[in-house]
Design an enzyme around this catalytic site. Structure first.
Site, PDB file in Angstrom:
ATOM      1  N   SER A 113      68.831  17.566  -2.698  1.00  0.00           N
ATOM      2  CA  SER A 113      70.209  17.108  -2.505  1.00  0.00           C
ATOM      3  C   SER A 113      70.667  17.599  -1.142  1.00  0.00           C
ATOM      4  O   SER A 113      70.167  18.623  -0.640  1.00  0.00           O
ATOM      5  CB  SER A 113      71.126  17.680  -3.594  1.00  0.00           C
TER       6      SER A 113
ATOM      7  N   TYR B 272      73.595  24.968  -8.551  1.00  0.00           N
ATOM      8  CA  TYR B 272      72.998  23.679  -8.155  1.00  0.00           C
ATOM      9  C   TYR B 272      72.587  23.706  -6.691  1.00  0.00           C
ATOM     10  O   TYR B 272      71.459  23.320  -6.340  1.00  0.00           O
ATOM     11  CB  TYR B 272      74.009  22.564  -8.405  1.00  0.00           C
TER      12      TYR B 272
END
Length: 278
Positions: free
Chosen positions: A162, A179
């Site tokens: 990401s 995350y």
């Protein structure tokens, strides 16, 4: 006069076997769709929910009725489930796969002062630990496929990171600390695996998507004021689309990328570069 080569099949994945984790929805389902339409004759997906897997398989079969499309549901956050999935995958494919898309992942948003240790552990287990273990366990299958293809054929692994692993992600009340850390880890791990597995005829690259409308991203998109407002902050004036994922995945799995190894491909319209404004 230089030799003119035939590049008509440069992006073809004809006859290949692909595995997509987290393939029942979102970016994983987009990737599975692209691989199928690019010529893969066998596509196997997995996700934790049996019903979601079955629905995705039916949708994919409608696109390509003659291909072999199936699902092996598994909770890849658990090491025992990763091992079971790998064993069933080997049995289903004759012990060889050409393409692995390691896409399964999770996020968690919470304020820094109350961010749960259990949430951090859950995200790291699924987004990093399980990815490493899955690649390790499927390496013999990837090696076998490359060897049987002969020549300079290479199997492919694509990890899904990401842009949150490249730049600073979300902080505050919806802080995605676990995350962001997990995706940074995945991207760096990808580089290590590229060096380790390249000599074993396996290319390992990563994609780093930005914001795509999806179940995982919807909460943060709403927090930012919605899709239209978030799109205004992007150099291209929009968020990600399904074809953006499909194009990158098909390219990285095809002969067009046969000398690409250890690369991280941001798919965010250049948003990770900043605005360039003072």
């Amino acid at each position: 006069m230089s030799e003119i080569k035939d590049y008509s099949n440069l992006f073809s994945l004809k006859g290949k076997t692909a595995v997509v984790t987290g393939g029942s929805r979102g970016l994983g389902l987009h990737a599975a769709t692209g691989l199928l339409l690019a010529g893969c004759t066998t596509v196997i997906i997995t996700s934790r929910k049996v019903d979601a897997c079955e629905q995705a398989v039916q949708s994919l079969k409608a696109l390509h009725p003659r291909a072999s499309i199936s699902a092996i549901p598994a909770d890849l956050s658990k090491p025992s489930e990763v091992e079971r999935f790998a064993k069933e995958l080997s049995a289903a494919t004759g012990g060889k796969i050409d393409i692995l898309i390691a896409n399964a992942g999770a996020s968690w948003g919470a304020p820094f002062d109350s961010y749960p240790d259990s949430a951090f552990a859950k995200v790291m287990d699924l987004n990093v630990r399980s990815v490493f273990n899955l690649i390790r366990l499927t390496t013999p299958m990837l090696e076998k496929a490359a060897k049987e293809r002969g020549g300079d054929g290479m199997s492919r692994v694509i990890t899904v990171g990401s842009v949150a692993g490249i730049v600073i992600g979300t902080t505050g009340d919806m802080g995605t600390y676990g995350y962001a850390a997990s995706k940074a880890a995945v991207l760096h791990m990808t580089k290590h695996l590229a060096i380790e597995l390249g000599p074993r005829r396996i290319l390992v690259n990563a994609i780093a998507p930005g914001f795509f409308p999806s179940k995982m991203a919807d909460g943060l998109i709403k927090l930012a004021g919605g899709e239209d407002k978030m799109a205004q902050t992007n150099p291209t004036g929009r968020l990600g689309k399904a074809e953006d994922i499909v194009g990158a995945v098909v390219w990285l799995c095809s002969n067009a990328s046969s000398h690409i190894n250890g690369a991280i491909i941001p798919i965010d319209g250049g948003k990770h570069l900043g605005t360039g404004k003072l």
